[in-house]
Design a protein around this motif. Structure first.
Motif, PDB file in Angstrom:
ATOM      1  N   SER A 128      40.381  46.481  50.552  1.00 53.10           N
ATOM      2  CA  SER A 128      38.724  46.124  50.582  1.00 53.10           C
ATOM      3  C   SER A 128      38.522  44.892  49.737  1.00 53.10           C
ATOM      4  O   SER A 128      39.519  44.788  48.847  1.00 53.10           O
ATOM      5  N   PRO A 129      37.570  43.994  49.694  1.00 49.92           N
ATOM      6  CA  PRO A 129      37.174  42.911  49.031  1.00 49.92           C
ATOM      7  C   PRO A 129      37.168  43.502  47.905  1.00 49.92           C
ATOM      8  O   PRO A 129      37.370  42.675  46.886  1.00 49.92           O
ATOM      9  N   GLU A 130      36.370  44.824  47.376  1.00 50.94           N
ATOM     10  CA  GLU A 130      35.953  45.300  46.323  1.00 50.94           C
ATOM     11  C   GLU A 130      37.425  45.463  45.418  1.00 50.94           C
ATOM     12  O   GLU A 130      37.679  45.076  44.402  1.00 50.94           O
ATOM     13  N   LYS A 131      38.281  45.723  46.225  1.00 45.16           N
ATOM     14  CA  LYS A 131      39.728  46.125  45.655  1.00 45.16           C
ATOM     15  C   LYS A 131      40.579  44.983  45.112  1.00 45.16           C
ATOM     16  O   LYS A 131      41.098  44.910  44.122  1.00 45.16           O
ATOM     17  N   ILE A 132      40.364  44.117  46.288  1.00 49.55           N
ATOM     18  CA  ILE A 132      41.157  42.805  45.758  1.00 49.55           C
ATOM     19  C   ILE A 132      40.289  42.131  44.588  1.00 49.55           C
ATOM     20  O   ILE A 132      41.058  41.541  43.747  1.00 49.55           O
ATOM     21  N   LEU A 133      39.055  42.339  44.599  1.00 49.08           N
ATOM     22  CA  LEU A 133      38.486  41.689  43.492  1.00 49.08           C
ATOM     23  C   LEU A 133      38.877  42.264  41.834  1.00 49.08           C
ATOM     24  O   LEU A 133      38.998  41.647  41.078  1.00 49.08           O
ATOM     25  N   LEU A 134      39.060  43.522  41.988  1.00 42.18           N
ATOM     26  CA  LEU A 134      39.500  44.319  41.000  1.00 42.18           C
ATOM     27  C   LEU A 134      41.006  43.756  40.380  1.00 42.18           C
ATOM     28  O   LEU A 134      41.386  43.464  39.334  1.00 42.18           O
ATOM     29  N   ARG A 135      41.782  43.591  41.542  1.00 43.43           N
ATOM     30  CA  ARG A 135      43.022  43.063  41.373  1.00 43.43           C
ATOM     31  C   ARG A 135      43.113  41.849  40.701  1.00 43.43           C
ATOM     32  O   ARG A 135      44.061  41.552  39.795  1.00 43.43           O
ATOM     33  N   TRP A 136      42.118  41.005  41.198  1.00 46.99           N
ATOM     34  CA  TRP A 136      42.073  39.504  40.868  1.00 46.99           C
ATOM     35  C   TRP A 136      41.676  39.611  39.256  1.00 46.99           C
ATOM     36  O   TRP A 136      42.250  39.229  38.361  1.00 46.99           O
ATOM     37  N   MET A 137      40.671  40.427  38.996  1.00 51.47           N
ATOM     38  CA  MET A 137      40.231  40.565  37.727  1.00 51.47           C
ATOM     39  C   MET A 137      41.342  41.097  36.960  1.00 51.47           C
ATOM     40  O   MET A 137      41.536  40.426  35.688  1.00 51.47           O
ATOM     41  N   ASN A 138      41.881  41.924  37.231  1.00 50.88           N
ATOM     42  CA  ASN A 138      43.106  42.668  36.221  1.00 50.88           C
ATOM     43  C   ASN A 138      44.265  41.698  36.064  1.00 50.88           C
ATOM     44  O   ASN A 138      44.842  41.412  34.880  1.00 50.88           O
TER      45      ASN A 138
END
Length: 471
Positions: A128-138
């Protein structure tokens, strides 16, 4: 336009509700997903009567549904009365869609930098976009030497350490003294983080207290805006062979979008981000079937996510197909494993029949001149032609749902006008002869239909190409 969370929740709530009263909520939807609403269909007189206000609210709700918002428990009366929790719930969904619009591989192909091989790429595409955002942040935090992994937008960011590191990686030139990490007081540290974000051009979505309290929605919005402003990814995307599969056929992409939005509009517990990935375990399809054909799913035989064993996914999909056959679907040469493997052609074929069944069931429930008998495609065709003819348009007619003359939009406008004469402003209608005229008519048709209360998930291009018009 930026959406700013004000410190006074009463003022913030009142200002958002005002958007609903003056019809601007429809314009807000266009900011989130440009082109969703043809603004020619919005009633914009200085003083609107109750009927015209209701039309605007109906257009708003059906358009919100069409971009993926869940509107199951909200109606036009809720908007008219300005019920704060429902209005804010709807607007927050629209804002979230706008903020996360670029957090995907199609809009931001540079996200390929986050993966190393085709297996990771497949996993990324299913997130999901939220999970992608978390992956990008990490991914960015790792560059800055951050030792922890951020797994949520609440408890993991309360101390602001992740934010301080992220902003130092993305915009080191905007840092100042004292540094956020040198401050022990959490509110003070959060305030320094927001000041750093301000200097790099990010508008404030939250207060220092919102960070310390770990409010997930506001923190998600904050991170999404940082991503929009400066994602820190390479502008020259690395050339890797597994990227070639990203460019789906345009028609397949449009169909995927329509079915995804339709599924999300049903109000099932699972939110769909990608039809071909999210349906592979069979669970979501069982949820959809249970919603449109209650009692048909044997939940004792269903395997609930997370499902690690492939054969458990196949069991779910086999039950999906078993029910499909009971509903008289055409399921030649399709097996449960085809869905598990993500066979796009077969998944789309099944979803088309599922959506069609849902629509015909709705018509059947209305018992509209059916005398209790099952309504067929031909019944719909006959009704539409009779409706238009009875309105005085004797020359306007469609021969089938694949009639190429439908691309002009004229028949659909005649039909909408026959249902409600005042809903079509004929001064805005073109002859539908040139491609540009057809495009304008198609866009107007969809918004007028939503204004009448129709749930429509197709695009103007689908009308121009006479695709899925049974919907």
């Amino acid at each position: 336009m930026h959406f700013v969370c004000r410190s006074d929740p009463v003022i913030f709530t009142a200002s958002l509700i005002c958007l609903v009263f003056d019809g601007s909520s429809s314009k807000l939807i266009n900011l989130a997903v440009p082109g969703t609403i043809d603004e020619r269909a919005i009633n914009t007189k200085r003083v609107l009567n109750l009927w015209e206000k209701n039309e605007n609210h109906t257009l708003c709700l059906n358009s919100a549904k069409a971009i993926g918002c869940t509107v199951v428990n909200i109606g036009t009366q809720d908007l008219a009365e300005g019920r704060p929790h429902l209005v804010l719930g709807l607007i927050s969904q629209i804002i979230k869609i706008q903020l996360l619009a670029d957090v995907n591989l199609k809009s931001t192909p540079q996200l390929v930098e986050l993966v190393e091989d085709s297996k990771e790429m497949e996993e990324l595409m299913s997130l999901s976009p939220e999970k992608i955002l978390l992956r990008w942040m990490n991914f960015q935090l790792k560059k800055g030497g951050f030792q922890r992994t951020v797994s949520n937008f609440s408890s993991d960011i309360k101390d602001s350490e992740a934010y301080a590191c992220l902003l130092n990686v993305l915009a080191p030139e905007c840092s100042a003294k004292p540094s956020a990490m040198s401050v022990k007081d959490l509110l003070h540290r959060a305030r320094l983080v927001l000041e750093h974000a301000d200097r790099m051009g990010c508008k404030r979505y939250l207060t220092p207290k919102d960070i310390v309290d770990g409010l997930p929605n506001l923190n998600l919005a904050f991170v999404a805006h940082i991503f929009q402003k400066r994602n820190g990814l390479s502008k020259q995307m690395k050339q890797v062979s597994f990227v070639d599969g990203l460019s789906d056929d345009a028609q397949v992409s449009r169909e995927e979008r329509s079915f995804r939005l339709w599924i999300n509009s049903l109000g099932i517990s699972t939110y769909i981000n990608n039809v071909f990935e999210d349906l592979r375990n069979g669970w979501v399809l069982l949820e959809v079937i249970d919603k449109i054909a209650p009692g048909s799913v044997n939940w004792k035989m269903a395997n609930c996510p997370p499902i690690k064993l492939p054969f458990k996914k196949v069991e779910n999909c086999n039950q999906v197909l078993k029910i499909g056959k009971e509903l008289k679907f055409s399921l030649v040469n399709i097996a449960g494993n085809d869905i598990v493997q993500g066979n796009k052609k077969l998944i789309l074929a099944f979803l088309w029949q599922l959506m069609r069944y849902n629509i015909l069931q709705l018509l059947k429930n209305l018992r509209f001149h059916s005398n209790g008998k099952e309504i067929t495609d031909n019944d719909i065709l006959v009704w539409a032609n009779k409706k238009v003819k009875d309105s005085g348009k004797h020359q306007s007619r469609m021969e089938s749902f694949k009639d190429r003359s439908l691309s002009s939009g004229t028949f659909f406008l005649d039909l909408l006008s026959a249902v409600e004469p005042r809903v079509v402003n004929w001064s805005l209608v073109t002859k539908g002869e040139k491609d540009e005229e057809k495009q304008m008519n198609a866009s107007y048709i969809i918004s007028v239909a939503r204004k009448l209360g129709c749930s429509i998930f197709l695009l103007p291009e689908d009308i121009l190409e006479v695709i899925n018009l049974i919907e």
